[in-house]
Design a protein around this motif. Structure first.
Motif, PDB file in Angstrom:
ATOM      1  N   VAL A 188       0.845  -1.185   0.000  1.00 60.03           N
ATOM      2  CA  VAL A 188       0.000   0.000   0.000  1.00 60.03           C
ATOM      3  C   VAL A 188       0.883   1.239   0.000  1.00 60.03           C
ATOM      4  CG1 VAL A 188      -1.799   1.258   1.224  1.00 60.03           C
ATOM      5  CG2 VAL A 188      -1.784  -1.232   1.269  1.00 60.03           C
ATOM      6  N   SER A 189       0.616   2.163  -0.922  1.00 58.31           N
ATOM      7  CA  SER A 189       1.384   3.409  -0.958  1.00 58.31           C
ATOM      8  C   SER A 189       1.024   4.272   0.236  1.00 58.31           C
ATOM      9  CB  SER A 189       1.089   4.175  -2.250  1.00 58.31           C
ATOM     10  OG  SER A 189       1.475   3.418  -3.369  1.00 58.31           O
ATOM     11  N   ILE A 190       2.011   4.933   0.797  1.00 58.75           N
ATOM     12  CA  ILE A 190       1.787   5.830   1.933  1.00 58.75           C
ATOM     13  C   ILE A 190       1.621   7.252   1.393  1.00 58.75           C
ATOM     14  CG2 ILE A 190       2.771   6.771   4.054  1.00 58.75           C
ATOM     15  CD1 ILE A 190       4.305   4.184   4.373  1.00 58.75           C
ATOM     16  N   THR A 199       3.664  16.386  12.291  1.00 55.93           N
ATOM     17  CA  THR A 199       2.554  15.597  12.803  1.00 55.93           C
ATOM     18  C   THR A 199       1.286  15.952  12.048  1.00 55.93           C
ATOM     19  OG1 THR A 199       3.544  15.475  14.990  1.00 55.93           O
ATOM     20  CG2 THR A 199       1.183  15.058  14.845  1.00 55.93           C
ATOM     21  N   VAL A 200       0.571  14.961  11.617  1.00 55.27           N
ATOM     22  CA  VAL A 200      -0.701  15.145  10.928  1.00 55.27           C
ATOM     23  C   VAL A 200      -1.803  14.616  11.838  1.00 55.27           C
ATOM     24  CG1 VAL A 200      -2.082  14.558   8.916  1.00 55.27           C
ATOM     25  CG2 VAL A 200       0.376  14.928   8.675  1.00 55.27           C
ATOM     26  N   ASP A 201      -2.677  15.508  12.295  1.00 58.71           N
ATOM     27  CA  ASP A 201      -3.720  15.100  13.230  1.00 58.71           C
ATOM     28  C   ASP A 201      -4.833  14.329  12.541  1.00 58.71           C
ATOM     29  OD1 ASP A 201      -2.426  16.324  15.358  1.00 58.71           O
ATOM     30  OD2 ASP A 201      -3.374  18.247  14.962  1.00 58.71           O
ATOM     31  N   ARG A 202      -5.168  14.747  11.327  1.00 60.76           N
ATOM     32  CA  ARG A 202      -6.283  14.127  10.643  1.00 60.76           C
ATOM     33  C   ARG A 202      -5.788  12.984   9.768  1.00 60.76           C
ATOM     34  NH1 ARG A 202     -10.233  18.908   8.650  1.00 60.76           N
ATOM     35  NH2 ARG A 202     -11.740  17.201   8.754  1.00 60.76           N
ATOM     36  N   ARG A 203      -6.651  12.008   9.550  1.00 59.73           N
ATOM     37  CA  ARG A 203      -6.272  10.834   8.768  1.00 59.73           C
ATOM     38  C   ARG A 203      -6.117  11.202   7.298  1.00 59.73           C
ATOM     39  NH1 ARG A 203      -9.384   9.422  12.939  1.00 59.73           N
ATOM     40  NH2 ARG A 203      -8.895   7.513  14.093  1.00 59.73           N
ATOM     41  N   ALA A 204      -5.140  10.600   6.661  1.00 62.93           N
ATOM     42  CA  ALA A 204      -4.875  10.832   5.244  1.00 62.93           C
ATOM     43  C   ALA A 204      -5.106   9.542   4.469  1.00 62.93           C
ATOM     44  CB  ALA A 204      -3.443  11.320   5.039  1.00 62.93           C
ATOM     45  N   PHE A 205      -5.572   9.692   3.238  1.00 65.53           N
ATOM     46  CA  PHE A 205      -5.765   8.547   2.370  1.00 65.53           C
ATOM     47  C   PHE A 205      -5.738   9.018   0.926  1.00 65.53           C
ATOM     48  CE2 PHE A 205      -9.953  10.327   2.725  1.00 65.53           C
ATOM     49  CZ  PHE A 205     -10.564  10.087   1.509  1.00 65.53           C
ATOM     50  N   GLU A 206      -5.563   8.064   0.006  1.00 62.42           N
ATOM     51  CA  GLU A 206      -5.658   8.333  -1.416  1.00 62.42           C
ATOM     52  C   GLU A 206      -6.751   7.444  -2.002  1.00 62.42           C
ATOM     53  OE1 GLU A 206      -4.170  10.789  -2.727  1.00 62.42           O
ATOM     54  OE2 GLU A 206      -2.685  11.224  -1.174  1.00 62.42           O
ATOM     55  N   ALA A 207      -7.099   7.667  -3.258  1.00 62.51           N
ATOM     56  CA  ALA A 207      -8.190   6.908  -3.870  1.00 62.51           C
ATOM     57  C   ALA A 207      -7.930   5.409  -3.819  1.00 62.51           C
ATOM     58  CB  ALA A 207      -8.398   7.364  -5.311  1.00 62.51           C
ATOM     59  N   GLU A 208      -6.666   5.010  -4.009  1.00 60.35           N
ATOM     60  CA  GLU A 208      -6.356   3.577  -4.034  1.00 60.35           C
ATOM     61  C   GLU A 208      -6.430   2.928  -2.659  1.00 60.35           C
ATOM     62  OE1 GLU A 208      -2.272   5.738  -4.186  1.00 60.35           O
ATOM     63  OE2 GLU A 208      -4.309   6.009  -4.970  1.00 60.35           O
ATOM     64  N   HIS A 209      -6.552   3.727  -1.603  1.00 61.69           N
ATOM     65  CA  HIS A 209      -6.651   3.182  -0.248  1.00 61.69           C
ATOM     66  C   HIS A 209      -8.093   2.836   0.140  1.00 61.69           C
ATOM     67  CE1 HIS A 209      -2.830   5.723   0.505  1.00 61.69           C
ATOM     68  NE2 HIS A 209      -2.494   4.489   0.203  1.00 61.69           N
ATOM     69  N   ILE A 210      -9.052   3.211  -0.697  1.00 62.89           N
ATOM     70  CA  ILE A 210     -10.456   2.945  -0.386  1.00 62.89           C
ATOM     71  C   ILE A 210     -10.775   1.497  -0.738  1.00 62.89           C
ATOM     72  CG2 ILE A 210     -12.846   3.593  -0.844  1.00 62.89           C
ATOM     73  CD1 ILE A 210     -11.788   6.370  -1.650  1.00 62.89           C
TER      74      ILE A 210
END
Length: 300
Positions: A188-190, A199-210
């Motif tokens: 999985v790409s980060i 520091t990133v408080d909110r969650r991050a994602f990309e289209a391929e992570h769904i």
């Protein structure tokens, strides 16, 4: 970045997922709208839908603040504060072109964030099954773009694990066997904003992570008619929102309706201080013309 900008960026990622795994698998003809002015008019997709009509304007609304833990409700915006000025929300704004809403719940997503723990900084990866994997942030080189999750047996046999087997830079993995099994044999790409430091408080994602979303297609007129029958058309809903804002009546306000309530978000939660009608999903399901569960394997 404002909450609104953050939400729009995430909704564009959801849109890419929908293009590949929902619209491509329906007998619709669709055209995604990419111009900002058109999107602001409430049109992410223009579709020809058998049994409904042609040139249908669809506004995609995704619950991206609640990855892997979707709420049993959806917030319908009445108004908010933009650059110090009160602006009408998308629910009743008269100049919107929207014919239908596609309400989206984020059921299963690889969600990334950095977090300071008592043992140092970690990169946390969560999924819809509530399992979690941790990676030592200090051990993750800045140019790392992917991590291969080890299988359960390899994680137990610490002495036998050779990190040279991992693709790219070496990483140290700290995870229980229960946490790791959902990621077995996957790469999985980060997201770049996670590996770029800070520091990133909110969650991050990309289209391929769904991995999985659930959607309801709801006619805008049908939704507004339901609210009007319950006592809240455009005028009365706006009057109620003005009353709440003038009184600084933050939080939930019941309005003697079984399937929705008003909610005024404080500036401590969101800079835009939106006032929403929060409707229970069970009622949206009653109003919906179509229901979809979408995964990377297609529509279920």
């Amino acid at each position: 970045m404002s909450n609104r900008d953050y939400d729009h960026k995430n909704e564009r990622k959801v849109g890419r997922f929908l293009d590949e795994y929902l619209y491509e698998n329906l007998d619709w003809r669709t055209e995604r709208q990419t111009e900002t002015d058109i999107q602001r008019q409430g049109s992410d997709i223009i579709a020809s839908i058998p049994g409904i009509g042609s040139k249908i304007h669809i506004d995609e609304k995704a619950q991206t603040d609640y990855l892997n833990n979707p709420l049993p409700t959806f917030a319908l915006e009445i108004d908010s504060i933009q650059n110090g000025t009160k602006r009408k929300g998308w629910l009743f704004k008269p100049d919107k072109n929207t014919d239908y809403y596609l309400f989206i719940w984020m059921v299963d997503v690889y969600a990334f964030r950095r977090k300071q723990t008592r043992y140092g900084e970690k990169i946390l990866i969560e999924r819809g099954d509530h399992k979690q994997l941790k990676i030592d942030a200090d051990a993750l080189p800045r140019d790392t773009t992917s991590v291969m999750w080890r299988d359960e047996a390899s994680l137990r046999a610490d002495d036998d694990v050779d990190n040279d087997d991992l693709p790219g830079p070496r990483v140290e993995i700290d995870a229980s066997s229960e946490s790791i099994d959902a990621f077995e044999s996957n790469i999985v790409s980060i997201p770049g904003r996670i590996t770029s430091g800070g520091t990133v408080d909110r969650r991050a994602f990309e289209a391929e992570h769904i991995n999985e979303i659930e959607c309801l297609l709801v006619d805008r007129d049908t939704l507004q008619d339901y609210l009007a029958a319950a006592g809240f058309d455009r005028t009365t809903a706006n009057d109620k929102a003005t009353e709440l804002r003038n009184r600084n009546n933050y939080g939930k306000t019941d309005v003697n309706a079984p399937d929705f309530y008003f909610y005024y978000t404080s500036p401590r939660q969101k800079n835009e201080e939106p006032i929403n009608i929060v409707m229970y999903r069970r009622q949206l399901e009653q109003l919906a013309e179509e229901t979809y569960t979408v995964t990377q394997n297609g529509i279920q």
